[in-house]
Design a protein around this motif. Structure first.
Motif, mmCIF file in Angstrom:
data_model
loop_
_atom_site.group_PDB
_atom_site.id
_atom_site.type_symbol
_atom_site.label_atom_id
_atom_site.label_comp_id
_atom_site.label_asym_id
_atom_site.label_seq_id
_atom_site.Cartn_x
_atom_site.Cartn_y
_atom_site.Cartn_z
ATOM 1 N N THR A 38 -8.638 -0.901 61.334
ATOM 2 C CA THR A 38 -10.100 -0.377 62.416
ATOM 3 C C THR A 38 -9.839 0.913 62.941
ATOM 4 O O THR A 38 -10.766 1.687 63.245
ATOM 5 N N GLU A 39 -8.613 0.956 63.662
ATOM 6 C CA GLU A 39 -8.361 2.371 64.190
ATOM 7 C C GLU A 39 -8.653 3.497 63.351
ATOM 8 O O GLU A 39 -9.518 4.450 63.871
ATOM 9 N N ALA A 40 -8.276 3.597 62.144
ATOM 10 C CA ALA A 40 -8.433 4.592 61.171
ATOM 11 C C ALA A 40 -9.735 4.630 60.845
ATOM 12 O O ALA A 40 -10.288 5.929 60.718
ATOM 13 N N ARG A 41 -10.582 3.761 60.592
ATOM 14 C CA ARG A 41 -11.979 3.688 60.342
ATOM 15 C C ARG A 41 -12.918 4.280 61.694
ATOM 16 O O ARG A 41 -13.752 5.220 61.549
ATOM 17 N N GLN A 42 -12.290 3.972 62.655
ATOM 18 C CA GLN A 42 -13.042 4.338 63.944
ATOM 19 C C GLN A 42 -12.787 5.949 64.327
ATOM 20 O O GLN A 42 -13.736 6.856 64.608
ATOM 21 N N LEU A 43 -11.491 6.247 64.026
ATOM 22 C CA LEU A 43 -11.222 7.706 64.224
ATOM 23 C C LEU A 43 -11.826 8.665 63.228
ATOM 24 O O LEU A 43 -12.400 9.788 63.189
ATOM 25 N N ALA A 44 -12.051 7.769 61.820
ATOM 26 C CA ALA A 44 -12.941 8.886 60.621
ATOM 27 C C ALA A 44 -14.285 9.037 61.102
ATOM 28 O O ALA A 44 -15.041 10.073 60.879
ATOM 29 N N ASP A 45 -15.023 7.606 61.668
ATOM 30 C CA ASP A 45 -16.241 7.859 62.141
ATOM 31 C C ASP A 45 -16.310 8.997 63.109
ATOM 32 O O ASP A 45 -17.606 9.522 63.096
#
Length: 113
Positions: A38-45
């Protein structure tokens, strides 16, 4: 020496908007892996939104509604990034305090305060 449980700030909130924590949030458990993803997706977003925001703001003819939407999304992405930074900073502090660079825990359960 008494061991205190470590708390990992999770990248989501409870239904009431309160922060959620993972007790003994070591790597390897299901909730810990889900939080990492989730953190990785949030940072990519956030990175993607930054690029979009630059394009909107570089265009002096961007409609106000598009500029406002961009500001709302940037605010959301900034809040996510700050939460990730806080979570990772807490884990660095707790590993430094214990004198080890690793956390050995199950990471199997989460709790919202």
């Amino acid at each position: 020496m008494e061991s205190t449980p470590s708390l990992r700030l999770l990248p989501w909130s409870s239904l009431e908007g309160k922060p959620c924590f993972l007790v003994n949030g070591g790597e390897g458990g299901y909730v810990s892996r889900l939080a990492d993803e989730t953190e990785a997706r949030q940072l990519a977003d956030g990175l993607e939104m930054l690029g979009r925001a630059r394009r909107v703001l570089d265009d002096p003819l961007s409609p106000n509604v598009e500029v406002c939407y961009t500001a709302v999304r940037l605010t959301e992405c900034l809040a996510d990034a700050l939460r990730v930074a806080e979570s990772r900073g807490r884990r660095l502090s707790s590993s430094d305090a214990r004198g080890t660079g690793s956390i050995v825990n199950s990471g199997t359960g989460g709790a919202c305060s």
